[in-house]
Each structure stands twice: as structure tokens, then as C-alpha cells.
Design a protein around this motif. Sequence first.
Motif, PDB file in Angstrom:
ATOM      1  N   SER A  32       0.872  -1.051  -0.104  1.00 30.18           N
ATOM      2  CA  SER A  32       0.399   0.063   0.417  1.00 30.18           C
ATOM      3  C   SER A  32       0.894   1.587   0.038  1.00 30.18           C
ATOM      4  N   TYR A  35       2.607   1.362  -2.930  1.00 29.92           N
ATOM      5  CA  TYR A  35       1.308   1.894  -4.609  1.00 29.92           C
ATOM      6  C   TYR A  35       1.172   3.085  -3.919  1.00 29.92           C
ATOM      7  N   SER A  40       1.170   1.991  -9.090  1.00 25.20           N
ATOM      8  CA  SER A  40       1.463   0.363  -9.927  1.00 25.20           C
ATOM      9  C   SER A  40       1.397  -0.248  -8.959  1.00 25.20           C
ATOM     10  N   VAL A  41       0.721  -1.469  -9.094  1.00 23.97           N
ATOM     11  CA  VAL A  41       1.006  -2.592  -8.511  1.00 23.97           C
ATOM     12  C   VAL A  41       1.595  -3.411  -8.679  1.00 23.97           C
ATOM     13  N   SER A  44       4.777  -1.688  -7.641  1.00 33.47           N
ATOM     14  CA  SER A  44       4.750  -1.778  -5.598  1.00 33.47           C
ATOM     15  C   SER A  44       5.540  -3.432  -5.402  1.00 33.47           C
ATOM     16  N   VAL A 111      -4.718  -5.059  -2.101  1.00 33.18           N
ATOM     17  CA  VAL A 111      -3.632  -3.453  -1.197  1.00 33.18           C
ATOM     18  C   VAL A 111      -4.673  -3.415  -0.571  1.00 33.18           C
ATOM     19  N   ASN A 258     -10.553   1.051  -6.359  1.00 33.54           N
ATOM     20  CA  ASN A 258      -9.782   1.887  -5.198  1.00 33.54           C
ATOM     21  C   ASN A 258     -11.042   2.415  -4.432  1.00 33.54           C
TER      22      ASN A 258
END
Length: 302
Positions: A32, A35, A40-41, A44, A111, A258
Amino acid sequence: MSHNRALPRPHHVNSETEALARYRALRPRLISVAYSLLGSVEESEDAVQEAWLRLHRTPTGEITDITAWLVTTVSRLALDSLRSARRRREEYVGEWLPEPLVDEADPADRVTLDESMSMAMLVVLETLSPAERTAFVLHDVFGLPFDEVGRVVGRSPAACRQLAARARKHVTARAPRFDVGPDEHRRIVEAFLSAIRGGDMDGLVSLLDPDAVLRSDGGGAVRSALHPILGARKVARFLLGIQARSAGLHELRHAAVNGRPGLLGIRDGRTESVAAIAVSGGRISEIDIVLNPEKLKRTGPA
């Protein structure tokens, strides 16, 4: 912004097994943090994995606070990635939007997103310098003291305090104000979807803020608007044009994007678009549509 997401502080660890257990417990929050800095996951996860590799190579006796060590290491790696990404994003085809987080993702990969990290907020954070973004996210969102922020950014605590203050002023001026609750937000999105399905121009315009903005990110891989579309009527015309061209070819459905109500576009059983919708003053103020297939891989089959 409150520090209601501050990271826990476990004591000194005495073995590699305990270090691994702490890492696993912290991993969602570390992703988290990364990110929030990178949007960008995939990047991350890379930063968090690299932090684990470095932790594995470091004798546990040298680490007095494993949480601080991991947060600092992940943040430094993310900051390095953010700095190198600036040029790539300047050369990006059209608008660059963060990778969206959709609630249909595998819970194991989800996340633990801070409640402030909406898509609209991440778009605003993109306009900050890497150092400003890092100082703001680490201090204002995750509650790290400025001496720890300084170790990440490579500046004094006083300088980091100034970075965060500049960032906070910028964010306060530009970030949308979510002044409706989840139920009202969902109701407005439902009415928005009904107006699109029904081809109701007047109804759609009435749901949009007069200064509404729509951004779309195709990354050069699929067709999208290369520049933001401004104004309620222009946005409505654009959306109804897309709906008319794709009628019968795709389905729009509700999803949390999100952490807030948004929409998915489904074609042939796969997600082809994710729309994050910001509501302010009872009307839709921002629409961010991600179409780039590379950023939708994690949404998987619908």
C-alpha cells in the motif's frame, strides 16, 4: 489528513523466522505504501519483494526496528522507481492514469488501500515532484515522523517538513472533496449508469458538475482521448458516443474502484475498461477511465 493508517511498530526481532513472520504480516501495508507512491501494483510488488531479499541478506541483529527498516527500504526503492518513471510517463501516449484497484481482485492480492488514495487523489499526486509525493504520503497518510521521512528522501527533517507542506497545499487545492457518503455516491453512480444506458443527454448533464473532467488512458494500445475532456456537456457527448458505438458489444456493471463506487466495462467476458468516478457537491466532478490492457490484467475474467 489524519494518521489513521499509521503502521504498527513491532519490537526487535531475534531470528530469521520471526523476521519472515513480521514481513508477511506487514506485506499488504508495504504494498500500500509503495502503491501510494507509484500508482502501479506490479512495481509496488517488485519493490516489496526486493525489500524482502535485502532483509534476508541482512543479519537480524543489525535491525532494531523491522517495521521502520522495511518501510524505509520499500519507500527508497519506490522513490527510485518513481524518479525513473517520470521520463517514461512524459513519453506516454495520451493521459497516464494509475493502475486501478477493483474489488473483484483476489483477496490474497488485494492492497490494503488507505481511504484517501482514490484514483482522483493519485492523479493529483502525479503532479507532485517525487520528493514532495514521498514526504506527503509517508507523513500525512502513513504517519511517519519527519526524521524517518528524511532517511528515505535524503534530506533533513526540516526540509521534509517543507516538502510535505508544499505538497499538502497543492493537494488541498486540487484534490476533489468527497463530501457524500458511500450510499449517496453509489446512488449517483447508478443514476449515471442509467442515463448512459438510456442515451439520456439531459439526465447525464444534470448529474455532472459543470466543470467536470474526463480522462482516459489507452496507453497507445487502444483508442482513447489523448487529452482531458472538460465540461459537462462535452463529457456527456463523449460518453454517449462511446455507448452508441459499442451498444451490444459490451456491458457496464458496478464495482468498487480504489474503494469507491465505479464502473467496469465488460466485453467477451473480460474487463476492457475501469472507470473511477469522483463525486463532489452532489455531482460527478471527475471520471478517470483506464483502458490500457496492461493496467487491467489484474481484474481478470469478469
